[in-house]
Design a protein around this motif. Structure first.
Motif, mmCIF file in Angstrom:
data_model
loop_
_atom_site.group_PDB
_atom_site.id
_atom_site.type_symbol
_atom_site.label_atom_id
_atom_site.label_comp_id
_atom_site.label_asym_id
_atom_site.label_seq_id
_atom_site.Cartn_x
_atom_site.Cartn_y
_atom_site.Cartn_z
ATOM 1 N N LEU A 21 23.906 -41.601 27.814
ATOM 2 C CA LEU A 21 22.695 -42.332 27.445
ATOM 3 C C LEU A 21 21.948 -42.794 28.697
ATOM 4 C CD1 LEU A 21 24.011 -44.452 24.435
ATOM 5 C CD2 LEU A 21 22.053 -42.890 24.342
ATOM 6 N N PHE A 22 22.692 -43.279 29.669
ATOM 7 C CA PHE A 22 22.048 -43.754 30.893
ATOM 8 C C PHE A 22 21.446 -42.590 31.677
ATOM 9 C CE2 PHE A 22 22.063 -44.800 35.416
ATOM 10 C CZ PHE A 22 21.257 -45.937 35.399
ATOM 11 N N VAL A 23 22.184 -41.497 31.792
ATOM 12 C CA VAL A 23 21.683 -40.340 32.531
ATOM 13 C C VAL A 23 20.417 -39.778 31.884
ATOM 14 C CG1 VAL A 23 22.176 -37.942 33.165
ATOM 15 C CG2 VAL A 23 23.909 -39.703 33.524
ATOM 16 N N CYS A 24 20.409 -39.723 30.550
ATOM 17 C CA CYS A 24 19.281 -39.132 29.828
ATOM 18 C C CYS A 24 18.061 -40.047 29.804
ATOM 19 C CB CYS A 24 19.688 -38.801 28.398
ATOM 20 S SG CYS A 24 20.889 -37.466 28.254
ATOM 21 N N TYR A 25 18.290 -41.362 29.635
ATOM 22 C CA TYR A 25 17.179 -42.265 29.355
ATOM 23 C C TYR A 25 16.994 -43.391 30.364
ATOM 24 C CZ TYR A 25 17.255 -39.932 24.826
ATOM 25 O OH TYR A 25 17.216 -38.995 23.827
ATOM 26 N N VAL A 26 17.945 -43.626 31.242
ATOM 27 C CA VAL A 26 17.860 -44.656 32.287
ATOM 28 C C VAL A 26 17.438 -46.000 31.666
ATOM 29 C CG1 VAL A 26 17.056 -45.204 34.614
ATOM 30 C CG2 VAL A 26 17.268 -42.820 33.897
ATOM 31 N N ASP A 27 16.133 -46.371 31.781
ATOM 32 C CA ASP A 27 15.687 -47.657 31.252
ATOM 33 C C ASP A 27 14.863 -47.522 29.970
ATOM 34 O OD1 ASP A 27 13.499 -46.464 32.390
ATOM 35 O OD2 ASP A 27 12.903 -48.180 33.617
ATOM 36 N N ASP A 28 14.928 -46.375 29.323
ATOM 37 C CA ASP A 28 14.233 -46.158 28.051
ATOM 38 C C ASP A 28 15.107 -46.693 26.915
ATOM 39 O OD1 ASP A 28 12.951 -45.294 25.791
ATOM 40 O OD2 ASP A 28 13.070 -43.156 26.246
ATOM 41 N N ASN A 29 14.991 -47.989 26.673
ATOM 42 C CA ASN A 29 15.865 -48.620 25.689
ATOM 43 C C ASN A 29 15.552 -48.189 24.260
ATOM 44 O OD1 ASN A 29 17.381 -50.101 27.568
ATOM 45 N ND2 ASN A 29 15.799 -51.675 27.692
ATOM 46 N N ASP A 30 14.305 -47.835 23.986
ATOM 47 C CA ASP A 30 13.946 -47.393 22.639
ATOM 48 C C ASP A 30 14.710 -46.129 22.252
ATOM 49 O OD1 ASP A 30 12.116 -49.456 22.137
ATOM 50 O OD2 ASP A 30 10.512 -48.373 23.163
ATOM 51 N N SER A 31 14.757 -45.159 23.167
ATOM 52 C CA SER A 31 15.464 -43.911 22.879
ATOM 53 C C SER A 31 16.971 -44.128 22.793
ATOM 54 C CB SER A 31 15.142 -42.859 23.948
ATOM 55 O OG SER A 31 13.773 -42.512 23.912
ATOM 56 N N LYS A 32 17.487 -45.003 23.636
ATOM 57 C CA LYS A 32 18.915 -45.324 23.564
ATOM 58 C C LYS A 32 19.252 -45.932 22.210
ATOM 59 C CE LYS A 32 19.480 -46.382 28.515
ATOM 60 N NZ LYS A 32 19.731 -47.476 29.483
ATOM 61 N N MET A 33 18.432 -46.876 21.767
ATOM 62 C CA MET A 33 18.699 -47.557 20.494
ATOM 63 C C MET A 33 18.562 -46.605 19.312
ATOM 64 S SD MET A 33 17.268 -51.467 20.794
ATOM 65 C CE MET A 33 15.586 -51.006 21.182
ATOM 66 N N TYR A 34 17.621 -45.656 19.412
ATOM 67 C CA TYR A 34 17.432 -44.692 18.329
ATOM 68 C C TYR A 34 18.711 -43.890 18.116
ATOM 69 C CZ TYR A 34 15.136 -41.004 15.582
ATOM 70 O OH TYR A 34 14.787 -40.113 14.593
ATOM 71 N N PHE A 35 19.300 -43.409 19.212
ATOM 72 C CA PHE A 35 20.557 -42.652 19.104
ATOM 73 C C PHE A 35 21.679 -43.539 18.575
ATOM 74 C CE2 PHE A 35 24.605 -41.055 20.542
ATOM 75 C CZ PHE A 35 24.532 -39.690 20.311
ATOM 76 N N GLU A 36 21.835 -44.712 19.156
ATOM 77 C CA GLU A 36 22.942 -45.592 18.782
ATOM 78 C C GLU A 36 22.791 -46.139 17.368
ATOM 79 O OE1 GLU A 36 26.010 -46.764 21.157
ATOM 80 O OE2 GLU A 36 25.402 -44.746 20.592
ATOM 81 N N ARG A 37 21.566 -46.390 16.950
ATOM 82 C CA ARG A 37 21.352 -46.846 15.571
ATOM 83 C C ARG A 37 21.825 -45.794 14.580
ATOM 84 N NH1 ARG A 37 16.305 -48.080 15.981
ATOM 85 N NH2 ARG A 37 15.365 -46.261 15.007
#
Length: 307
Positions: A21-37
């Motif tokens: 998640l960090f490698v793909c999105y770094v500080d893009d929290n919206d995209s991280k949350m979309y996957f994790e949700r």
């Protein structure tokens, strides 16, 4: 040489997913949350990881929702070093094989995530809408609001807040199906499920709805002409525009008038910013985007695969 294997996710891969998640999105929290949700959803269908030898290099998670039950949502993670290895297509095949009712598939990505955009454009996905998540600074809108009201006349029309109609059973009973119909019109590509009017009423009068900052327009005979909802948000200093709409035969400028009531309410109560999540399939919110000077914003692209 690549040695790709696909496995179902288990908790042993949690740290690997977090790193990806960090490698793909770094500080893009919206995209991280979309996957994790999706991965953590009680309606999750499946989650797969892709490994090159023992390194986790990609993942996909798929899930359903109760409010929009007719499609399968998914999100893909892919390490940037492996974007030309065809792993996205392989992961999608696993989801489709796991659930024969997965189609239509739906996902959302930022337009700036060009590698996935390119993949979806070339692999039978269709763009169904774009969503602008933009902010409106309401500090300097006073003159524009005044001029609009002076130039636009809405005879025999009254503006009421939701708080004004809390105890008006007839108006509430008319408002709920009105809002439901507008929502269905603006979400035809991914329609909501069949929900009773009690469910819709709870959504309209939710705890985050600002009853004094949400408005309806009615005739002298109490016929509803339009509505606009306003909500509190995650940031206590920022409000959020909600659903809005107007009857088919009504001048769509009525939506602008109701929005001006909201900006005035917000300014009166010490707010400077209102955020909007504006879909290109929503003609009413688009009218708001056209009129007001929202901040520049990249869009979220929503893709669907129908077969």
């Amino acid at each position: 040489m690549l040695k790709i294997s696909i496995e179902q996710y288990n908790s042993n891969y949690k740290d690997s997913i977090n790193q990806l998640l960090f490698v793909c999105y770094v500080d893009d929290n919206d995209s991280k949350m979309y996957f994790e949700r999706g991965r953590q959803s009680p309606l999750n269908i499946c989650t797969y990881i892709a490994k090159n030898n023992e390194e986790v290099i990609a993942a996909i998670t798929a899930w359903k929702t109760t409010f929009h039950p007719y499609c399968t949502y998914f999100s893909i993670l892919l390490h940037p070093l492996y974007r030309k290895a065809g792993i996205e297509k392989l992961l999608l095949k696993y989801v489709e094989a796991f659930n024969s009712n997965a189609i239509p598939l739906q996902t959302s990505i930022w337009e700036t995530f060009y590698s996935l955009k390119d993949f979806y454009d070339k692999n039978s996905f269709s763009e169904i809408r774009r969503t602008y998540i933009a902010s409106l600074n309401i500090s300097s809108l006073v003159n524009v609001e005044t001029q609009f009201i002076q130039k636009n006349c809405f005879p025999k029309t009254s503006i009421k807040s939701l708080r004004d109609i809390l105890n008006n059973v007839d108006l509430k009973e008319n408002l709920v199906p009105f809002v439901k119909k507008i929502y269905e019109i603006t979400h035809e590509a991914n329609p909501p499920g069949i929900h009773d009017l009690t469910k819709w009423e709870k959504l309209i009068f939710d705890e985050d709805t600002l009853l004094d900052g949400s408005y309806i327009a009615i005739t002298d005979e109490n016929k509803i002409l339009g509505f606009a909802l306003l909500h509190t948000g995650e940031n206590p200093n920022v409000l959020e525009f909600g659903w809005r709409g107007a009857a088919e035969s009504i001048d769509i400028n009525l939506v602008i008038l109701l929005t001006i009531y909201q900006t005035r309410y917000a300014r009166k109560n010490g707010y400077k910013i209102i955020k909007g999540e504006i879909d290109t399939t929503d003609i009413y919110s688009l009218e708001m985007l056209k009129f007001f000077p929202f901040s520049p914003s990249p869009s979220l692209i929503t893709y669907q695969k129908l077969k």
